[in-house]
Design a protein around this motif. Structure first.
Motif, PDB file in Angstrom:
ATOM      1  N   LEU A  17       0.835  -1.202   0.000  1.00 10.04           N
ATOM      2  CA  LEU A  17       0.000   0.000   0.000  1.00 10.04           C
ATOM      3  C   LEU A  17       0.871   1.253   0.000  1.00 10.04           C
ATOM      4  CD1 LEU A  17      -2.814   1.241   0.048  1.00 10.04           C
ATOM      5  CD2 LEU A  17      -2.729   1.120   2.555  1.00 10.04           C
ATOM      6  N   LYS A  28      -5.725   4.842  -2.506  1.00  7.98           N
ATOM      7  CA  LYS A  28      -6.438   3.723  -1.870  1.00  7.98           C
ATOM      8  C   LYS A  28      -7.926   3.891  -2.119  1.00  7.98           C
ATOM      9  CE  LYS A  28      -6.980   3.391   2.623  1.00  7.98           C
ATOM     10  NZ  LYS A  28      -6.784   3.131   4.061  1.00  7.98           N
ATOM     11  N   GLU A  31     -10.661  -0.793   1.616  1.00 11.54           N
ATOM     12  CA  GLU A  31      -9.919  -1.525   2.647  1.00 11.54           C
ATOM     13  C   GLU A  31     -10.944  -2.154   3.578  1.00 11.54           C
ATOM     14  OE1 GLU A  31      -6.244  -1.084   5.789  1.00 11.54           O
ATOM     15  OE2 GLU A  31      -7.020   0.720   4.828  1.00 11.54           O
ATOM     16  N   LEU A  40      -7.961  -5.087  -0.215  1.00 14.48           N
ATOM     17  CA  LEU A  40      -7.265  -3.815  -0.317  1.00 14.48           C
ATOM     18  C   LEU A  40      -7.076  -3.478  -1.786  1.00 14.48           C
ATOM     19  CD1 LEU A  40      -5.752  -1.597   1.300  1.00 14.48           C
ATOM     20  CD2 LEU A  40      -3.742  -3.093   1.257  1.00 14.48           C
ATOM     21  N   VAL A  42      -6.369  -0.280  -4.860  1.00 14.34           N
ATOM     22  CA  VAL A  42      -5.949   1.064  -5.229  1.00 14.34           C
ATOM     23  C   VAL A  42      -6.456   1.353  -6.633  1.00 14.34           C
ATOM     24  CG1 VAL A  42      -3.911   1.072  -3.731  1.00 14.34           C
ATOM     25  CG2 VAL A  42      -3.688   0.289  -6.101  1.00 14.34           C
TER      26      VAL A  42
END
Length: 129
Positions: A17, A28, A31, A40, A42
Motif C-alpha cells: 500500500l 487507496k 480496505e 485492499l 488502489v
C-alpha cells in the motif's frame, strides 16, 4: 463486459500500500478487514471509478514460486500506462525505485520495468503519439 478488478500478488499488504500509493501515486479505494489480511484496492487518481488493483496476499503455495520464476526470467507481472515513460523513470529513480529495464523504444511503444518491492516486476508503458 468490462474489466473491474485486476490483482497483483504482494508479500506484505502494508508495504505494498505504501509503495503503490506514496511512490507510484495510486489512491487507496477499498480496505475491508478479512481476518489476517484485507480486501485492499488502489485506483488511478485519474480514474477513481475505473479498474481497481487488488493488493492480494501471495500466501497460496503456488504464488511465491510463480512470482520468483517471473522475476528470475525478467518478466513483468503487469503493465501500467503512463504519459511519459522517461519522465516517470526519472521521477521514480529519484525516489529510489530500482529498474530492471530502463526506458526502451519498441517502435510504437516505450517501456521500462521496475521492481515493486513486493516480489513483482512491473512494466510502465507509453504508446507513441
Amino acid at each position: 463486459m468490462k474489466i473491474n478488478l485486476a490483482s497483483v500478488l504482494v508479500d506484505d499488504q502494508d508495504k505494498a500500500l505504501r509503495f503503490y500509493t506514496e511512490v507510484l501515486g495510486f489512491t487507496k479505494k477499498t480496505e475491508i478487514p478479512l481476518g489476517r489480511h484485507r480486501w485492499l484496492t488502489v485506483v488511478s487518481p485519474e480514474e477513481p471509478d475505473g479498474v481497481e488493483l487488488v493488493l492480494e496476499p501471495d500466501e497460496h503455495p503456488a504464488a511465491r514460486p510463480f512470482k520468483d520464476a517471473l522475476v528470475s526470467d525478467g518478466i513483468p507481472w503487469t503493465s501500467f500506462a503512463v504519459r511519459d515513460v522517461q519522465g516517470e523513470y526519472d521521477r521514480l529513480s529519484s525516489l529510489g525505485v530500482r529498474f530492471t529495464q530502463p526506458p526502451v523504444s519498441h517502435g510504437t511503444v516505450t517501456t521500462a520495468v521496475l521492481d515493486d518491492t513486493c516480489g513483482n516486476l512491473i512494466q510502465i508503458a507509453q504508446l507513441a503519439a
